[in-house]
Design an enzyme around this catalytic site. Structure first.
Site, PDB file in Angstrom:
ATOM      1  CE  LYS A 476      -3.415   2.080   2.994  1.00  0.00           C
ATOM      2  NZ  LYS A 476      -3.974   1.948   4.169  1.00  0.00           N
ATOM      3  CD1 TRP A 477       3.052   5.632  -3.073  1.00  0.00           C
ATOM      4  CD2 TRP A 477       4.463   4.291  -3.702  1.00  0.00           C
ATOM      5  NE1 TRP A 477       3.859   6.283  -3.397  1.00  0.00           N
ATOM      6  CE2 TRP A 477       5.178   5.412  -3.701  1.00  0.00           C
ATOM      7  CE3 TRP A 477       5.622   3.110  -3.852  1.00  0.00           C
ATOM      8  CZ2 TRP A 477       6.138   5.821  -4.278  1.00  0.00           C
ATOM      9  CZ3 TRP A 477       7.020   3.510  -4.462  1.00  0.00           C
ATOM     10  CH2 TRP A 477       6.913   4.683  -4.550  1.00  0.00           C
ATOM     11  CG  ASN A 480      -0.621   9.657   4.727  1.00  0.00           C
ATOM     12  OD1 ASN A 480      -1.765   9.677   4.220  1.00  0.00           O
ATOM     13  ND2 ASN A 480      -0.307   8.628   5.391  1.00  0.00           N
ATOM     14  CB  SER A 527      -2.900  10.335  -1.399  1.00  0.00           C
ATOM     15  OG  SER A 527      -2.590  11.614  -0.858  1.00  0.00           O
ATOM     16  CG  ASP A 534      -4.195  10.541 -10.584  1.00  0.00           C
ATOM     17  OD1 ASP A 534      -3.452   9.923 -11.206  1.00  0.00           O
ATOM     18  OD2 ASP A 534      -3.629  11.161  -9.517  1.00  0.00           O
ATOM     19  CD  GLU A 614     -20.593  -7.978  14.800  1.00  0.00           C
ATOM     20  OE1 GLU A 614     -21.095  -6.942  14.426  1.00  0.00           O
ATOM     21  OE2 GLU A 614     -19.680  -8.251  15.539  1.00  0.00           O
TER      22      GLU A 614
HETATM   23  C1  GLA Z   1      -3.501   7.392   5.616  1.00  0.00           C
HETATM   24  C2  GLA Z   1      -3.999   5.975   4.908  1.00  0.00           C
HETATM   25  C3  GLA Z   1      -4.525   5.219   6.023  1.00  0.00           C
HETATM   26  C4  GLA Z   1      -3.521   4.514   6.901  1.00  0.00           C
HETATM   27  C5  GLA Z   1      -2.783   5.728   7.352  1.00  0.00           C
HETATM   28  C6  GLA Z   1      -1.362   5.381   8.083  1.00  0.00           C
HETATM   29  O1  GLA Z   1      -3.986   8.118   6.088  1.00  0.00           O
HETATM   30  O2  GLA Z   1      -4.954   6.714   4.136  1.00  0.00           O
HETATM   31  O3  GLA Z   1      -5.307   4.089   5.545  1.00  0.00           O
HETATM   32  O4  GLA Z   1      -2.743   4.013   5.961  1.00  0.00           O
HETATM   33  O5  GLA Z   1      -2.479   6.747   6.574  1.00  0.00           O
HETATM   34  O6  GLA Z   1      -0.730   6.228   8.660  1.00  0.00           O
END
Ligand code: GLA
Length: 726
Positions: A476-477, A480, A527, A534, A614
């Site tokens: 997961k790249w 932030n 992000s 995009d 659940e």
């Molecule tokens: C972003 C991502 C989240 C998580 C946090 C980790 O906000 O969107 O899903 O990965 O960073 O810090």
């Protein structure tokens, strides 16, 4: 098909149902004369209607003809400073201090196959018929040469455009605006639709009636952004999901962008899209060239729904790459919302273990596994494993998870650095910071200067080491924060206007290297949720975390807006715990499953904390998803209601390409006393086929034209129908 009519000097591009025409005028200006429903023949420059217009000046070569002005001619790639007062496509600071660019036709070529762009993402032609048209224009005086590239992807009714600018003059030139596409229309009594929003509220469609003036949206955040998306639609005022003309444009780019619609004095329209001119200044020495990113255009005469479905197919099959683009993605569980930074190997293992029992296929360890990363104050940049949390590194944990029959994935945020990190202490100049100015922090972090080769190398080396250190199937790249203090110690003063774009090129270069070296790796873009969702990123990451907002009711809106351009198979969507961390709302488990199953599908909670009922529901959701995933991923998507209009329920459906299967999903968004009859008319089925719905047989015509009576649901409840031809 691309046709050149030498006598009329028209160039016409045909897709399956659309035509696009340009004409080389007697002055050499390349005019744009038509884009819309397919035409058999014709020279549409007849629609120009010459007229002596006051205050619309005339170029020297038309002599005393006051009816010919660049101000009123529909242009294919508009010039600046010589009489067209609308939005220019190209602007430059020339060596003599002038800003005038007057482009005239030089020649064109047609080739089979679609062009590719060096270092930039672009649609490709694998498995589909495609052609490329290249038209060369030149500004005689400065020697600036513009190559307009057109890719014709017939089957998707898609025409792509890109632009290369070369300095064939003797002096340096500074480009200050290079639009990727410019589209002129003779008329414009239209609406335009953009995808606005905010963090946790991404891609909310905003529909506005076009009035005279310049209407513009864009991003100057260094990424495509949560707040606006590089996607724009012009449409008939009465266009609906199923009717009306729509012209849509998406930029295949992940950085600053600007999309502009200008409605002129004569009610004509000009639409432009490209890199945002904000702080953009690209220096071209003689002989050098610059390539503007690709813009992809679709025309639909059958409303917004058809327009979206054209984009969906083209993005899924001819923009996304790698073995995952059309395959079922692993059903994953991510620990972020369950643990935040507070976890160790045993905790991750225990989440994975519970998940493996109900059929989850991949464990993703999110932020906090590296450096001194126990909160968001430190650690970014130090991509070495935190041994206190994960003794022995990644491999032992990955192996334990593999032992559960699951794949292992991991989170990274390679473009960033915390000041409290070994990387920053060693290389403070690797972060963006202007000389003599204090830094501007975002989430306590700074942005690495990816314009510098040594920084890109550091990131790539660390990612390589990480990926080789354990059996990692997924990354997961993340990214932030927005860019500020954009100044690079690696570039001279006169090239600082290139930094924003070079940063994006740097991201692409690293992602491309990973794609080449680890072809099996599935990368999910992110992000802060969907802040960089995009077409540019989708070339490298076939799925993107749609939003940090996992509340099912809010997701209805986010996924609805996202679907205007992007297919469901690109939308990262997970079931999370309630009450939701951002909205504090509690929705039924089933509803969360129905909403997440309209995306890549997975979980974002600790299954150890669920009740036996659940857990049973999880197992049921997974079994159902395995059964119909291909309809969701490869089928046609129909928006049945608009969750932004106060309808009582939100509904959508996926129909398999052969129309033998469908999945219909409905979520009750509001419940009122003594409610109106909840009827749902379906779409996309074959009217001549019979379908089995909940044990009963109905005609496709009945289901579409008369509808199905839904049960009276409580607020936030959902119902889902899997439909099959009988
Ligand atoms: C972003 C991502 C989240 C998580 C946090 C980790 O906000 O969107 O899903 O990965 O960073 O810090």
């Amino acid at each position: 098909m691309i046709q050149y009519d030498a006598e009329r000097r028209t160039l016409t591009l045909h897709t399956r149902s659309t035509s696009y025409q340009m004409k080389i005028d007697a002055t050499g200006v390349l005019l744009h004369t038509y884009y819309g429903e397919k035409l058999r023949k014709g020279d549409l420059s007849r629609l120009i209607c010459p007229e002596d217009r006051g205050f619309s000046p005339n170029p020297d070569e038309v002599g005393l003809d006051r009816t010919w002005s660049l101000d009123t001619q529909p242009q294919e790639y508009s010039s600046s400073g010589v009489g067209d007062f609308r939005q220019p496509a190209l602007e430059a600071d020339l060596a003599d201090g002038s800003h005038i660019v007057d482009l005239r036709y030089v020649g064109h070529t047609v080739a089979d196959g679609k062009y590719a762009l060096e270092g930039l993402p672009a649609f490709y032609d694998e498995g589909v018929a495609a052609q490329t048209l290249t038209v060369e224009l030149r500004d005689k005086c400065s020697g600036l040469t513009v190559e307009l590239l057109y890719g014709v992807l017939e089957e998707y009714d898609m025409i792509t455009r890109a632009v290369r600018v070369r300095n064939d003059g003797a002096a340096p030139v500074q480009l200050t605006r290079v639009a990727s596409a410019c589209l002129d229309f003779f008329t414009g009594d239209w609406d335009f639709i953009t995808l606005g929003g905010a963090y946790a509220r991404e891609r909310e469609p905003v529909r506005t009636t076009l009035t005279q003036g310049v209407h513009t949206v864009g991003s100057v955040r260094g990424s495509s952004s949560h707040q606006q998306n590089p996607f724009l639609v012009l449409c008939d005022r009465d266009a609906t999901e199923d009717t009306g003309c729509c012209w849509a444009m998406a930029l295949v780019y992940s950085g600053n962008f600007q999309a502009t619609v200008e409605h002129t004095q004569f009610h004509e329209t000009r639409m432009t899209m490209g890199i945002h001119p904000f702080h953009f200044c690209w220096r071209l020495e003689p002989g050098e060239s610059f390539t503007a990113p690709e813009a992809a255009m679709v025309f639909s005469r059958q409303g917004l729904g058809h327009m979206s479905r054209m984009f969906h197919r083209a993005i899924r099959l001819n923009l996304c790459r790698g073995p995952w683009k059309d395959a079922r993605r692993p059903i994953l569980i991510n620990n972020w919302e369950a643990t935040l930074f507070d976890f160790d190997a045993d905790k991750i293992y225990s989440i994975a273990q519970a998940a493996s029992k109900v059929g989850v296929e991949m464990m993703v360890m999110d932020d906090g596994w590296f450096g001194q990363r126990n909160d968001d104050f430190g650690g970014l940049g130090d991509w070495n494993v935190n041994q206190e949390k994960l003794p022995g590194g990644l491999a032992p944990l990955a192996e334990r998870i593999k032992g559960l029959g699951m794949k292992f994935g991991i989170w990274v945020e390679p473009e960033m650095v915390n000041e409290n990190s070994d990387l920053y202490r060693a290389h403070p100049d690797w972060a963006f910071q202007a000389p003599g100015r204090p830094v501007t922090r975002g989430r306590y972090q700074l942005v690495l200067d990816l314009t510098r080769a040594e920084v890109r190398q550091y990131i790539l080396d660390n990612l390589r080491t990480m990926l080789k250190s354990a059996d990692i199937s997924y990354v997961k790249w993340d990214m932030n924060r927005s860019l500020t203090d954009v100044w690079s110690a690696g570039l001279p003063a006169e090239r600082q206007g290139e930094v924003y774009h070079r940063f994006v090129l740097g991201v692409y270069e690293i992602l491309e290297a990973l794609h080449q070296e680890f072809p099996q790796l599935l990368i999910e873009g992110c992000s802060g949720g969907g802040g960089r969702f995009d077409c540019g990123m989708l070339y490298y990451t076939p799925q993107i975390w749609c939003s940090d907002n996992t509340d099912a009711m809010d997701r209805l809106r986010i996924q609805y807006g996202t679907s205007y351009c992007y297919p469901c198979c690109t939308m990262g969507a997970h079931v999370s715990a309630v009450p939701n961390g951002l909205t504090h709302r509690s929705t039924p488990f089933h509803t969360r499953g129905v909403v997440a199953a309209a995306g890549t599908f997975g979980y974002e909670l600790d299954l150890n904390e669920l009740s036996p009922e659940e857990l049973e529901e999880v197992a049921h959701q997974i079994a159902a998803f395995r059964n119909y995933w291909d309809v969701v991923m490869r089928g046609d998507y129909y928006r049945l209601t608009d969750p932004f209009r106060h309808e009582c329920f939100c509904a959508w459906m996926h129909v398999s390409p052969d129309r033998t299967r469908a999945v219909v999903s409905v979520v009750q968004t509001q419940r009122h006393a003594n409610p109106v009859r909840p009827l749902l008319r379906m779409k996309g089925l074959d009217p001549d086929k019979d379908y089995l719905v909940e044990g009963k047989v109905y005609g496709g015509d009945e289901l579409m034209y008369a509808g199905l009576a839904l049960p009276f649901l409580d607020e936030c409840q959902a119902v889902q129908y899997q439909i099959k031809e009988v």
